[in-house]
Every structure is written in C-alpha cells, then in structure tokens.
Scaffold this active site. Structure first.
Site, PDB file in Angstrom:
ATOM      1  N   SER A   1       0.863  -1.139  -0.055  1.00 19.40           N
ATOM      2  CA  SER A   1      -0.080   0.001   0.060  1.00 19.40           C
ATOM      3  C   SER A   1       0.858   1.332   0.093  1.00 19.40           C
ATOM      4  CB  SER A   1      -0.739  -0.058   1.200  1.00 19.40           C
ATOM      5  OG  SER A   1      -2.107   0.660   0.999  1.00 19.40           O
TER       6      SER A   1
ATOM      7  N   ASP B   1      -6.514  -3.791  -1.628  1.00 16.78           N
ATOM      8  CA  ASP B   1      -5.277  -3.490  -0.874  1.00 16.78           C
ATOM      9  C   ASP B   1      -4.664  -4.621  -0.406  1.00 16.78           C
ATOM     10  OD1 ASP B   1      -3.578  -2.201   1.221  1.00 16.78           O
ATOM     11  OD2 ASP B   1      -4.692  -0.514   0.739  1.00 16.78           O
TER      12      ASP B   1
END
Length: 748
Positions: free
Chosen positions: A79, A224
């Site tokens: 991320s 994610d």
C-alpha cells in the site's frame, strides 16, 4: 477508522511513485530472487508497511538511513509502503520526495474526475442541471453500483508524471530490486508483483475496498495488500533473499471503545483488525539481526493528507532511536556513494512512435469512437503530456470506469494498448437531482429530477435520455442522440417535451397575476460536436402552448386557450470553464435563435434571439467572474406575451423577485467576486463574495414599468455540498427592492 482515513492510501501515490497494466503472480508461486551470497556483506532489505498518510514517515526513515550510509539492497512494500518504496527503488531522491510532499493536498487527492475542460461536451451539459447523485446502473430492473468511490484515473496520470521509470519492468532490474503486495479479492491470498508497469502495480496495492475500485490483472481482482500482508517481511526474506530486514511499521492502531461510533467506525475497525493480525504475524518472524522502526505518530490518522510535511520528521526521530544499530551497518563513504550513484540512474521513457493503437475487450463502446478522442496517432512521436490528456479525455466520455495504457512489442510491430475498462454498472444509468430556492418573503420553489440514460444503443453511439421533473417546473423530456457514424462529430437528435410551469406578472413591485403555462413540443435537430469545446444545433420544433390565468383579475387573462407553435431554431454552446459550481478559470459563451413561422403552423410569426458569455480569472484564492447577456427580437414583429424575456432574482437582478422583470429586450452585465475561505476535498470548498449587476428590460410587458438601467448588488456565502452548491445571500437594488435568498443548486 473513517472513510477518508482509509482512502488515504491514495495520498502518497500522488507523491512518490513510478508507473502503468502489469503481470502478477500469487505469493506462493513467485520465483525467489538471487541470494545475497555473492555479496561480501549481508543483503539488507527495507520493508515498508501500509498506513495511508502516516506513510510519509517512511520518507523520514529513509533520510536517516542515507545519513548513516546504510545500504539498501532491496525494498518490499504494501500500500503506502509500496508507493514510497517504488519511488525510492526507481531513483527518486529524498529531496525530491520532500518537494513532492509539499504538493499534496486533500483537494488534489480527492479530485477523481478529469479536468472539466477535457470532458465530452454532452457530459458537461449535465453540470448545469440539478443532478447530484452518482450514476447507478439499471439493467432489466436490477440496480448496479460502482466498485469504489474512486477509480484512480487521474491518480495514475500524476504517478506517471512523477515516475523515474516508465514502461514495463522486471522489478529485479530496477536500480533497487523491488516487490509490491496486493490481495486477491476472490481467493483472499496475497499477490506479490515482481514485474509490470509501476502505476498499475501501485494502484493495485493501495485499492482500499469500497473506496478505490479494485484492479484487475490476469483474471484476478486485486485490492489493498493490507488485508493479507501489511508488513511484508516474509516477502523480503523468502522472495528477495534478505539477510537483514529493516522493517518500518506505520500502521494505524485500533480505535478505542469511545471512537467506535456509527457504521463507518465499526467497518473501519474490522479492516484494522484484519490488518493488525497479519502485522503481528509478520513481526513474530523478526530475527535478532533485524531492526524494527515504529514511528510514534500519535493522533495523525491515515487521512491527514494536509499534514504530510509534519509526519515525515517523526519517521526521522524514530529511526534515530535505533541509530546505534544502524551505525553497525554503515558503509565507508566512498563505497556508499558508489552504491547510491548506481541506484539513482534515471531510465529514459520509451516514447517511440507506435504502429497501432489497440482497444481490447470492449463490449459496448465502439473502439473507433474511443480512438477518435485521442490526439496521439500511429506513426507520430509520442508526447507524454498528450498521451496523459488522451487518457483523461477517454475517461471523460463517461463510458469507462478506468483507463490506462501499455506498450506491447510484437514481431515487426509496436502497439499502444489502451486498457479502457467499461463501467461494470453500465451501459444504462439512473441519476437523481434536487433544487430548492427561497427569498424568505413567500416565494419558495423546489424541483426533484430523475434522469435515465441508455447509451450505446448501436455501434454508432446512439444515446437515449429521458428526464422526469416534479415541482415548480414539472415535465417529461426525452431525446435520442444519434451520431452519423462512430467517428463523426455530426448527429441527428429527435426530441419531445411536455412541461408545466408557473409565471408571475408584476407592475413595479406588486405581483398582479400568476399564470400556469403548459406546453407540448416535439422536433428534430441536426448538429455537430466540437469535440470537448462545444456544440451547434439547427432544427425545427412544433407543438401547442396553453396559458391559463391562475390568480389575478380576469382582465389579465391571456385570451387564447391554445397557441400553436412552429419554428426553426439554432443554438451554439461553447464551454471551457473548469467548473460550473464555483469556476476559477475558463470561459463559456452561447447564442440562441428562435424563428417562429406561420409556414410551419405557428399562430404568431416572430424571431427571438439571445447571446451570453462569461469569463473567469483567479489569483490565489480570489476570483473575478464576468458575465453578460443580451436578447431582443429580430425584425418588426413583436414578441408575443408568452415568449418575452423574464428576468430578476439572486445574481441576475438581485433584490428583485425571481422573474419580476418581463419585456421584449434584455441587457445584463455582472461582475462577481468570491474568495475561497475553506479548501475543498471531494467538493469545491466554501466561499464568500459579492456581485455588482446592471439590468435593462426594454419595451416591458406591463406598460409603465421602467426601462431604465436597474443597478443592484448582492453579498453571499456559499459552499459546495453532496447535494450541490448552497448559497445564502442578500440582494439590494438601487430603487430599494431587496431580498434575502437561499439556494440549493445553481442560482444563475
């Protein structure tokens, strides 16, 4: 955890990355990188966690690593960590990172739509109505929704501009070998990227479920990486052969009981629990030679986009707490300088001309139409800014949920492949709108609107739109827009409308009558789109108009029970404003001619025209908005009572009642100033301002009403909102007329 906190994963993406589609492989099937055994020193890998805006602390940590001359042989990140890591791995210096951090703001981050000037003219027109809800799909009675609040199109444009490496790369061949982690939404397993185009890889790694639409690679739906491996120590160890891991954990702590308020708090906490569990599992694998850095970020949340410059130094402070351990890894100055020189090599992007532009897997949109929106052409030199604008323009057509590109090398052929993903909730869309206004003295109006749009009815791009509105103005409006061909700017548009509205008649300041006007009209236009700049239409219209006296003396009754209309009409619209709600730059102009002819069945023969223009200039948070409008009859025949100019109201004759001024001729000028007093995020912020206006109504409908210039002014405060622009203002005319105003929607 709040929505904007989770959405923060986008932030540093604007800041620190490299970038575009890619290949990915499941974590359990990646091939390990070469071991560091060939090195005379241990292989050191930097592992950067996800954490939204808190990830700015990674930059501070890297500064200290450079200060102590700690060699970084590989980087693994998730991320935000993947974004910072990609930036450093492709040669971005910490000084450049600091510069980039200064450019990031909440407004920049949340502005998902491409610049309005790049959008198709038909989509720009929607801005002038009262529509405010997002599009939802409607298919055989089934309602469909988008996959995320944000698609990432503008984000990837910025990432490509900031990138030190453009194109497809094997990540072991970057200046610093690199890995990024995402999550397969179908299997729930971690996916490690070891090659690809970095913009798309970064987007996949930070696609927060519900906030950013998932990325699709090789049949996988990716979100994610925080869900499975927010601190990818195992990837660094097993995939990249790290002997020593320097792990930086900037994850968000769990909310307290008091903070768990509402559905968003509970939902955010669920994501935090999943993330914290895998982080603790990763921390348990740390070995004695490894170093853990955990910046004390306090109340800074993942959504603190406007405080990145304050967050980065906290990473420095945390790294200095383990300075004694870092010092043991230090290289001699000359050896470290030679290492960093090789790690900051800038790779020039490959922008050679292509032999073909290819759109793949389009089900509804004709690829010829999409390609016609591009300025980049086969055989011509590729300009990065032009190509980025092409992507935004394609997205601005409203047909796609995501647009990106990649270069493909085939035998004897170089191809620009545009990955334009059609909206999964299309091609039929439903939206709603709401408009309210009041002058706090008895006149209050409301309108609610539903709009249904069917697109790509055929390969030429036919579109059928139907609007239903209820309120002060009620009606049904429908139009079929049919281009001549998939690439033609010319079109034909049959249309029909049934409408009922009210109109008031004033003698000076006194309302003397109120009318109800019902019309049924139909016609057909032919015209041309000027790409993103404007539109011209020429057509014929005919139907019936029925005016009725609602209140007032019978002597003011319109007389005719039904009026037959038949006319030729022409309309020109040009629009390059950056916004309709609170424009800060640009211009617009328009002209309209209505030629009523008895040869087309009209009861009244006359010609009416009007023209308007506006221009907007800003300096800092200050804006000047200039506008003019003129209208008159052409020829000797007077305008009939039912089609004269009606004027007055907030910002169009402030101080007067809405529609108080009626006559055959209109002249109007306005200078408006507004100052942005609050920066926006998803919306356009809050403003205070004033206007100076001058109106003249020639040959008024009510004898005795003034034909002098009527000067007026207003002061207001306004803000953008999820329902549209909201205004609270006060207007006063030179002759003493004044009024307070409330508006939800555009007041002009």
């Amino acid at each position: 955890m709040q929505f904007r906190d989770r959405f923060a994963l986008v932030v540093l993406s604007l800041a620190l990355s490299a970038m575009s589609p890619a290949m990915a492989v499941p974590a359990d099937s990646v091939v390990p990188s070469p071991s560091a055994g060939s090195l005379k020193r241990p292989r050191i890998c930097l592992v950067l966690s996800g954490g939204g805006a808190r990830g700015a602390a990674h930059v501070g940590v890297i500064k200290v690593l450079e200060e102590y001359r700690v060699p970084i042989d590989c980087i693994a990140g998730t991320s935000m960590g993947a974004l910072v890591g990609a930036s450093y791995a492709t040669g971005t210096s910490t000084a450049e990172m600091d510069t980039i951090l200064k450019t990031i703001s909440t407004e920049l981050l949340f502005k998902e739509d491409p610049p309005r000037q790049e959008r198709a003219m038909r989509r720009k027109e929607d801005d002038y109505g009262i529509l405010f809800t997002p599009e939802v799909g409607l298919d055989n009675g089934q309602v469909k929704f988008g996959k995320g609040i944000v698609t990432g199109v503008q984000l990837e444009t910025v990432l490509r501009r900031l990138s030190k490496a453009k194109g497809h790369y094997q990540f072991d061949n970057l200046p610093i070998p690199y890995r990024a982690v995402a999550t397969d939404l179908v299997t729930g397993k971690a996916v490690v990227f070891r090659d690809g185009e970095l913009a798309n890889v970064m987007r996949a790694s930070m696609s927060v479920p519900g906030a950013v639409a998932p990325a699709e690679f090789g049949g996988m739906i990716l979100v994610d990486g925080m869900l499975t491996s927010n601190l990818p120590i195992q990837t660094a160890r097993e995939e990249m052969g790290a002997d020593i891991v320097i792990a930086v954990n900037v994850g968000t702590p769990l909310l307290t009981r008091e903070q768990l308020s509402g559905i968003f708090g509970v939902t955010g906490q669920m994501l935090s629990i999943l993330t914290e569990q895998n982080v603790q599992a990763s921390l348990a694998t740390l070995q004695p030679q490894d170093i853990l850095i955990s910046p004390e970020l306090g109340d800074f949340s993942t959504g603190d986009f406007d405080h990145l410059e304050q967050i980065a130094p906290i990473g420095e402070a945390a790294a200095r707490q383990v300075a004694d351990r870092l010092a043991r890894l230090s290289l001699p100055a000359g050896e470290y300088a030679a290492l960093r020189q090789g790690q900051t090599v800038t790779v020039a992007p490959d922008l050679r001309p292509v032999d073909e532009i290819r759109f793949e897997n389009l089900k509804h949109v004709n690829p010829k139409t999409a390609q016609a929106a591009m300025d980049t052409k086969p055989g011509e030199k590729i300009e990065q800014d032009t190509l980025d604008s092409d992507m935004r323009r394609i997205y601005g057509t409203g047909d796609f949920e995501h647009v990106n590109y990649r270069f493909i090398e085939e035998p004897g052929k170089r191809i620009l492949a545009v990955d334009a993903v059609e909206k999964s909730w299309g091609p039929n869309y439903l939206r709603f709108g709401l408009g309210l206004s009041s002058d706090f003295s008895g006149d209050a109006f409301f309108n609610i609107l539903g709009s249904y749009r069917k697109t790509w009815l055929n390969e030429r791009g036919a579109e059928w739109r139907t609007d239903v509105q209820l309120g002060h103005t009620s009606g049904l409006y429908t139009e079929l827009y049919q281009p001549f061909s998939a690439t033609s700017r010319f079109f034909v548009a049959p249309h029909a409308a049934v409408e009922r509205r009210t109109a008031d008649l004033y003698r000076d300041d006194d309302r003397v009558a109120s009318y109800e006007m019902t019309s049924m009209l139909g016609g057909v236009d032919v015209g041309s789109q000027f790409s993103r700049y404007g539109e011209f239409r020429l057509g014929a219209v005919g139907g019936r108009l029925k005016p009725q006296l609602d209140t007032g003396p019978e002597s003011l009754s319109p007389g005719e029970s039904r009026i037959t209309q038949g006319a030729l009409r022409a309309r020109l619209k040009l629009d390059q404003l950056d916004s309709v709600r609170f424009p800060r730059s640009g211009w617009r102009a328009g002209a309209f001619v209505f030629d009523s002819r008895d040869s087309l069945g009209a009861d009244d023969e006359y010609t009416k025209w009007d023209a308007d223009a506006s221009a907007v200039y800003s300096f800092g948070n200050h804006t000047l908005n200039f506008a003019v409008k003129v209208g008159d009859k052409a020829g000797s025949n007077p305008l009939p009572r039912y089609d004269q100019f009606q004027w007055g109201g907030f910002l169009v004759g402030s101080g007067y009642a809405t529609g108080q001024l009626v006559g055959e001729e209109l002249k109007f000028g306005r200078v408006m100033y507004y100052h942005r007093i609050l920066e926006g995020s998803i919306f356009e912020g809050a403003y205070s301002g004033f206007s100076l206006e001058a109106s003249q109504i020639g040959n008024p409908l009510v004898p005795g009403n003034t034909e002098d210039w009527l000067k007026s002014a207003s002061v207001f405060i306004a803000a953008d909102s999820p329902l549209g622009p909201v205004y609270l203002g006060y207007g006063r005319a030179e002759d003493g007329n004044d009024s307070f105003y409330f508006y939800l929607g555009l007041p002009y």
